[in-house]
Scaffold this active site. Structure first.
Site, mmCIF file in Angstrom:
data_model
loop_
_atom_site.group_PDB
_atom_site.id
_atom_site.type_symbol
_atom_site.label_atom_id
_atom_site.label_comp_id
_atom_site.label_asym_id
_atom_site.label_seq_id
_atom_site.Cartn_x
_atom_site.Cartn_y
_atom_site.Cartn_z
ATOM 1 N N SER A 148 35.498 23.421 29.087
ATOM 2 C CA SER A 148 35.362 24.437 28.045
ATOM 3 C C SER A 148 33.918 24.722 27.659
ATOM 4 O O SER A 148 33.628 25.792 27.120
ATOM 5 C CB SER A 148 36.162 24.023 26.808
ATOM 6 O OG SER A 148 35.814 22.719 26.397
ATOM 7 N N HIS A 160 32.251 23.582 19.904
ATOM 8 C CA HIS A 160 32.042 24.188 21.226
ATOM 9 C C HIS A 160 30.895 25.193 21.144
ATOM 10 O O HIS A 160 30.558 25.675 20.060
ATOM 11 C CB HIS A 160 33.313 24.900 21.701
ATOM 12 C CG HIS A 160 34.299 23.993 22.349
ATOM 13 N ND1 HIS A 160 35.102 23.157 21.622
ATOM 14 C CD2 HIS A 160 34.611 23.777 23.660
ATOM 15 C CE1 HIS A 160 35.876 22.467 22.449
ATOM 16 N NE2 HIS A 160 35.586 22.826 23.697
#
Length: 309
Positions: free
Chosen positions: A63, A285
């Site tokens: 990711s 993230h």
């Protein structure tokens, strides 16, 4: 990093001529030599043109490569991989103007998902590699290490002693051992890439800084003050291990960890979002700025001038 495209297979690139293969080999040797000397790659215009001469670029990773929840969504990709059209792989491909680009990255991927199907109908990421692939970027290892689990555990334990180090006391030296235990897996990834795409320039992309070096910003980001340097050190160890194992297999490591852009930084300076994102991105993230910065460092490793300040 939640485990959530089948990469479309690109047109078969033309068979490289002997001259083009020699050019790629020369480029790889030059990059490796510069990296070994610890010098910055500052390219003349002619070198930049050569660096941009790639026929088939494949991006592999988890990711931190795919870019979950960063708009716009990559059209035609499997929604379970949460792949963004603004991730560093796409930005790099656009900047290089490659003839063929395959983004096989997928959120939640571990090293096994490079060889096996991560989701029903999603091909193993290594299936995107061919003998004619001449550029590969890889961002993998964080999910094998289990950073999401570690971050969640440390967040919960911060309530016990916000000024102490309850997470470090809980894990002890386990996390350092996890990093060491991953060496063979990471080495195997780059060894197999070399076998599948022997003429490719391979870049191992590290992980952006998640936490500051010290103090942190509890309770906004619930990591106890004493655990911030502990977890930051663990991330540095993970990046260092990936650098060692990938370069030993002939890849070039791209260090993207730069201070001052962690989850405690102001939203306008942040490259990685916190548990409650203020910019469009998944929790803990990279955001669009982080992807642009990563793309800039990848481009720099290929001899292109910087764009991100």
């Amino acid at each position: 990093m939640p485990r959530t495209d089948t990469p479309s297979m690109p047109p078969v690139p033309p068979v490289p001529t002997e001259k083009s293969a020699m050019t790629r080999r020369s480029r790889k040797i030059a990059l490796a030599a510069v990296a070994a000397l610890g010098l910055s790659l500052i390219a003349a215009p002619a070198a930049a043109e050569e660096a941009a001469d790639f026929g088939h670029y494949v991006a592999l990773g988890d990711s931190f490569t795919s870019g979950p929840l960063i708009p716009p969504y990559a059209p035609g990709s499997d929604p379970r991989c949460l792949r963004s059209s603004a991730n560093y792989a796409r930005l790099t491909a656009d900047r290089l103007g490659v003839a063929s680009f395959t983004d096989a990255s997928c959120s939640g991927a571990v090293t096994a998902d490079l060889r096996e199907s991560q989701h029903r109908g999603v091909a193993p990421q290594f299936d995107a590699l061919t003998p004619d692939t001449d550029l590969v970027t890889v961002g993998i290892g964080g999910n094998d290490f289990g950073f999401s689990e570690v971050f969640t555990t440390c967040a919960k334990r911060s309530l016990e002693n916000p000024l102490g180090n309850p997470c470090e006391r809980y894990y002890g030296d386990e996390l350092e051992q996890r990093v060491e235990d991953l060496r063979d897996e990471i080495s195997g990834v780059y060894g197999e890439i070399a076998e599948r795409s022997p003429n490719a320039t391979v870049l191992a992309v590290g992980y952006l800084q998640i936490l500051p070096e010290s103090r942190g910003c509890w309770p906004r980001e619930p990591i106890a003050r004493g655990d911030v340097p502990f977890l930051d050190g663990v991330q540095n160890a993970l990046n260092a291990m990936i650098a060692e194992e990938s370069t030993a297999r002939g890849a070039t490591f791209v260090d993207v960890l730069e201070r001052g852009h962690d989850i405690c930084s102001p939203a306008s300076q942040r490259w990685v979002e916190g548990l409650i994102p203020e910019n469009s991105a998944a929790p803990v993230h990279p955001n669009a700025a982080g992807m642009a910065a990563t793309a800039d460092r990848v481009a720099g490793a290929l001899g292109l001038p910087a764009e991100v300040a």
